[in-house]
Enzyme design. Structure first.
Site, PDB file in Angstrom:
ATOM      1  CE  LYS A  80     -18.959  44.588 -56.710  1.00 25.62           C
ATOM      2  NZ  LYS A  80     -18.166  44.875 -55.491  1.00 25.62           N
ATOM      3  CB  SER A 155     -14.742  45.910 -56.914  1.00 29.76           C
ATOM      4  OG  SER A 155     -15.575  45.450 -55.838  1.00 29.76           O
ATOM      5  CB  SER A 179     -15.517  47.051 -53.024  1.00 25.94           C
ATOM      6  OG  SER A 179     -14.227  46.643 -53.388  1.00 25.94           O
TER       7      SER A 179
END
Length: 493
Positions: A80, A155, A179
């Site tokens: 990420k 996210s 997330s």
């Protein structure tokens, strides 16, 4: 013949060590998949082709020489893009960090490299990890491999999408309020939020420091164990990291659930949960009972207020953490007549609408005259949540619930309704407030062919039991469906 990009980490490792293929072959397979799927998904922000190639060549040379770094040696993984990577741009999907290249690796990233993993690239996310759909990225939304008209969750939606689509074997995400687990549920993956402090946060660009935790998104429970084991453990750079021994998280994967006490959280099984999600959750609980588990109904009244408390605590911490992005030291700078004007313009142009909304919420909650009424009250609710979890774990070994109240929703469907978007994390937020570990495991598809996730929660440092139950959930569900984009038959647009 199975495409190499679709193998589990365990099967890829066996093939590597048997000489059936090389780490370079695995990397090429992920690149071939990405060459097709990225046109549909926009899940990667950057592919580190040179670095990945060097790592794959080194892995092949080391394995050939008899040096084996463990289960991740030679395996292509993704990160990420809120994890610092030395020499590779780290933007947090925000214009305010465009062009920023860290001089160091996050501890979790360094540990993956030490384990011999091949880092394919950095994945898209909601800006600064603030969102539940990956629509808030400054670089455009990521789409779900199961239905490209729908979100992959957030996210960590980019990390979820690349693993589901086959352009990485697993990925790291961050979980502040769900997330990792929510996108895992929406894309048919296993997603883990570890105990707070089990994984160092050093090098993770902070959103809410008392809530953030790094964890894996993977295609199976054993794969998730391998990734988490590689990155867990004390770090001198993070004062909140756990200084004790890391639990043997994979020790009980085959132990079954005979005699395990499983609590069903009644407050997370009612209003707001889609009927098909609720039905799949009940069916999973019934399978666990049939496998010998003792099922207990558990009431946790404070979870009703957890969502509200979270959206005071997290924005307050974000307001403080994001104050460092001011145009002075790094990232975007928009000129102004004075220093104050430069900072104001930089922040107004550099941050997106959702980040600005949360900064304003947090600043207000922390302001004089409102601190006790808002932030102080939220922290009291957090204490009640922790007490409810502690009381529940005196009765049961783990708790279960749906992961997400719905399956993947359409892109744009909730963009104008922040409250509906925030509700996406209603089942996952309580574990973040408590600091406890939790995992999402795919168990079924709904009528539209979209994945449904099942959440297993455990007490702090209870990862061994959490994974034990999750492995039984995985076995009993028999979930083996692959996202439509994760096929060799997919054609270029």
């Amino acid at each position: 013949m199975t495409d190499l990009a679709d193998l589990s980490i365990a099967d890829a490792g066996r093939g590597l060590r048997a000489g059936e293929f090389t780490a370079q072959d695995l990397l090429e397979a992920t690149w071939r998949r990405a060459a097709v799927t990225e046109a549909h998904l926009h899940a990667y922000l950057v592919l580190d082709r040179d670095g990945a190639r060097r790592a794959a060549v080194r892995a092949d040379e080391e394995l050939a020489a008899g040096t084996d770094r463990g289960p991740l040696h030679g395996i292509p993984l993704a990160l990420k893009d809120n994890l610092s990577t030395r020499g590779i741009e780290t933007t947090c999907a925000s214009q305010i960090l465009a062009g920023y290249t860290p001089p160091y690796d996050a501890t979790a990233v360094g540990r993956l490299r030490d384990a011999g993993a091949v880092i394919v690239g950095k994945t898209n996310l909601d800006e600064f990890a603030m969102g539940s759909s990956t629509e808030n990225s400054a670089y455009g939304p990521t789409r779900n491999p199961w239905d490209t008209d729908r979100v992959p969750g957030g996210s960590s939606g980019g990390s979820a999408a690349v693993v589901a689509a086959g352009s990485a074997f697993a990925a790291l995400g961050s979980d502040t309020g769900g997330s990792i687990r929510q996108p895992a549920a929406l894309t048919g993956l296993v997603g883990v939020k570890p105990t707070y402090g089990l994984v160092s946060r050093y090098g993770l660009v902070a959103f809410a420091s008392s809530l953030d935790q790094i964890g894996p998104l993977a295609r199976s429970v054993p794969d998730a164990v391998d990734v988490l084991t590689a990155i867990a453990g004390w770090d001198r750079h993070d004062a909140t990291s756990y200084p004790g021994d890391v639990p043997d998280m994979g020790r009980s994967l085959d132990a079954g659930v005979q005699g395990v006490r499983i609590g069903v959280v009644s407050e997370l099984m009612g209003e707001g949960i889609a009927p098909e999600v609720l039905s799949a959750t009940v069916a999973t609980v019934e399978r666990l009972a049939a496998a010998g588990a003792e099922i207990v109904d558990v009431s946790m009244p404070s979870t009703e207020y957890a969502l509200s408390a979270y959206y005071l605590i997290a924005p307050a911490e974000c307001s403080s953490n994001l104050a460092r992005f001011d145009g002075v030291r790094y990232g975007l700078r928009v000129d102004g007549g004075t220093v104050e004007e430069m900072m104001a313009r930089t922040r107004a142009e550099g941050f997106g609408p959702e980040v600005i909304r949360r900064i304003l919420l947090g600043t207000y909650a922390l302001s004089a005259g409102y601190y006790d009424a808002f932030y102080g009250q939220a922290q009291k609710v957090r204490t009640l949540v922790r007490r409810d979890f502690a009381a529940a774990y005196e009765q049961v070994d783990v708790l279960v619930s749906p992961t997400s109240p719905t399956t993947a929703f359409r892109i744009g469907e909730r963009s104008d309704d922040p409250i509906a978007m925030y509700y996406s994390d209603v089942c996952t937020i309580p574990s973040n407030l408590a600091g406890d570990p939790a995992i999402s495991v795919p168990v079924a598809l709904d009528g539209a062919g979209l994945p449904i996730g099942f959440q297993v929660m455990a007490p702090q440092l209870g990862e061994e039991m959490m994974f034990r139950v999750a492995a039984e959930v995985e076995r009993s569900a028999g979930f083996s469906f692959r996202a439509p984009l994760a096929t060799s038959e997919v054609t270029e647009p």
